[in-house]
Design an enzyme around this catalytic site. Sequence first.
Site, short mmCIF file in Angstrom:
data_model
loop_
_atom_site.label_atom_id
_atom_site.label_comp_id
_atom_site.label_asym_id
_atom_site.label_seq_id
_atom_site.Cartn_x
_atom_site.Cartn_y
_atom_site.Cartn_z
N ASN A 132 38.50 -31.36 16.36
CA ASN A 132 38.74 -31.22 14.92
C ASN A 132 37.48 -31.17 14.07
OD1 ASN A 132 41.42 -30.82 14.52
ND2 ASN A 132 41.89 -32.85 13.74
N LEU B 245 45.41 -33.14 10.98
CA LEU B 245 46.25 -33.77 12.00
C LEU B 245 47.36 -32.83 12.47
CD1 LEU B 245 46.61 -37.42 10.62
CD2 LEU B 245 45.03 -36.56 12.35
N ASP C 235 42.96 -40.29 22.34
CA ASP C 235 41.81 -40.50 23.22
C ASP C 235 41.35 -41.95 23.28
OD1 ASP C 235 40.90 -40.55 20.63
OD2 ASP C 235 38.97 -39.63 21.10
N ASP C 236 41.94 -42.82 22.47
CA ASP C 236 41.53 -44.23 22.52
C ASP C 236 42.57 -45.11 23.20
OD1 ASP C 236 43.49 -44.08 20.61
OD2 ASP C 236 42.27 -44.82 18.94
N GLU D 226 51.71 -37.37 10.94
CA GLU D 226 52.16 -36.20 11.70
C GLU D 226 53.20 -36.57 12.76
OE1 GLU D 226 49.18 -37.91 14.42
OE2 GLU D 226 49.44 -37.80 12.26
N ASP D 227 53.07 -37.77 13.35
CA ASP D 227 54.04 -38.21 14.35
C ASP D 227 55.38 -38.55 13.72
OD1 ASP D 227 52.87 -40.29 13.03
OD2 ASP D 227 52.59 -41.57 14.79
#
Length: 768
Positions: A557, A583, A603-604, A691-692
Amino acid sequence: MGSLPIAVSGSTVNSGGCRWWGWCNKNNSSGKSGSNGSGSSDSCANSSAFVFFLVSFVCLASIAGLYCRVLLPPNVHTTLSSLGCNEDNEGSWSIGVYYGDSPFNLKPIEEANVWRNKTAAWPVANPVVTCASASGASFPSNFVADPFLYVQGDILYLFFEAKNSITTQGDIGVARSTDKGATWEQLGVALDEDWHLSYPYVFDYNGNIYMMPEGSAKGDLRLYRAVKFPTEWKLEKVIMKKPLVDSFIIQHDGKYWLFGSDHSGIGAKKNGQLEIWYSSSPLGPWKPHKKNPIYNTDKSKGARNGGRPFLYDGHLHRAGQDCGETYGRRLRLFKIEALTPTDYKEVEVPLGLKESMKGRNAWNGARSHQLDVQQLSSGEWVAVMDGDRVPSGDVNRRFILGCASVLGVVMLVIVFGMLLGAVKGLVPLSWCPHNVGKRSDASFDWERSSLLSNRMRLFCSRLNRASSSLRARIKLKTCSGGLVLAVIFIVTVVLMCTGVKYIYGGSGAEEAYPLNGQYSQFTLLTMTYDARLWNLKMYVKHYSRCSSVREIVVVWNKGQPPELSELDSAVPVRIRVEEQNSLNNRFKVDPLIKTRAVLELDDDIMMPCDDVERGFKVWREHPERIVGFYPRLADGNPLKYRAENHAREHNGYNMILTGAAFMDSKMAFEKYWSNEAAAGRAVVDKLFNCEDVLLNYLYANASSSSTVEYVKPAWAIDTSKFSGVAISRNTQTHYGLRSSCLHKFSEMYGSISSRKSEFHHRNDGWDV
């Protein structure tokens, strides 16, 4: 005689030197008769030591139990079938299918992108035949190996060794495929003898179909003819009175040639020997090659046959087994340049198949030792190859290492007890030669004169003096003494967990879970930027080793993307650089994704591969739903976004966070980028959040049934806490924004507060 001194090698050793755990009732052991005093002291000491060992056992068992529950992956192999698939010291072999335009350009079936809706395999992935396949057809097997193809038009028949779970010997199984090997119908046992059978080499001759399996336990080489193909066979002839293993017959230059290995001869090197015989007919008689044995060399050189030879570009090619590191470690391919009764020459050529970098998580990560490649009438080449995730003898090796670890635990617990004073010695009083009870004068005289008895008494005394010596050297009230105790405790716990892992933890592989007998793969997708490169490197290295991961797509991004060479990956990685930091990019339609399933995973987030595989299996059972690991319940008036504990308090959830969730890539991404979702995407861009939440609303709006499914992870770690690049640092502000999103999306798409999926509703036990 109580406490008479005993002279040993010029020194005086009191019988008290052989006392063990005597740290209570000391008055009873002095000034009284040896019988009563010693008995009372020893009894009390034994009680104290018993309590110490009992407490130690309970503590270590609790730690080991917690370790098993949280960190040990389940032994998936043994759960594949209730009849077979037992752990076997020979391995856990299974069979895969490959396609290519030549035998040197073979690709696994998953790269052919073959889809099967019936088994929710989008795409079908190797292995395609396993122990569960055979066991499900009522012949329980621990593994399947040694595959050979027989092609009849568009139908493929697969013959293979099936290790019988009951008799523990090899039988010959057979399966049939009408779709070029994507799915297989198990037809049962083709050949069963009273001895071990394997390597079922099948070929045509004079209008008949023959099978020449290995049956070296019988001491000869036998040829069978099909009476009712493919399940009924009759012994045609014993063609050689030699226990040849892994043999095949080919026709070349007007003769028939038999290749095989005889490990029974004097001086024959196991897995390093090869012989050639020739004849005018497969039925014999056979004459030995002038140079026999062709090889009698190191077992890594590929002397032992590894499947059917094939003709390509005018040259015969032979596959051989490299058994250097372990039996069947890998295949080596040889081009035969000369084959006459007096001469034989071959040179090694590249096989063209890449070994998996996933280790034990790959079905063939440890070894492959059999290949049969044939050309179809269409010109395409099809191959079958077996593979195993563990080396030969892995079960025994793990048991030995586990027992050694447990023995180390026992020794360290004793040392720990000696330092604390709970254990006064290493040898119990009753074990000492002079403390075995009432004895005759003759036995006492013998004991005093016996050199062995003297040495035993000396050894006993020195062992028991070790505890006082240790306590004298290590002062527990000092920093160094406390450090020693801490180190001993930590090492003991590590050894205990290691022992439990080796003995009860199976092969240590985090295997994929099949559905209806078939495996599949998914694409892993994450969104990140330059400040989180440390997270990304660790993320790629870990998840690329998960069994079912096909590819990793990194949505970049912001900032300069890394070079692919900077990422240690076992699967292809594709970095998709975005023009705008949004996002919404997470769910952008991507025609390059080759799988139907996508795991959106931040990624975390770090979790075990086994959790990922369990989530994938649940998604394959419910591909129309969002299947993930973080449930939320949006309810109340007004709607309010809360943490997971709120959902658990109300025993239900109606959202799954897509930062760790499986979904149908085509359905989810097209919903998200539809015209209907345009207003929602604008809210996401404005708030840089939610966004989720939007995707959950879009799913719920499109269906009247449940649209979310939860899978509980064994453990999960947020690595952004260590790197200091967490996106949502202020929880209260973050939750406030999300509550605002709930209100807006409810106005746009309707409320989801009436939707609720309960925990504990599935039978797999993964949604607790």
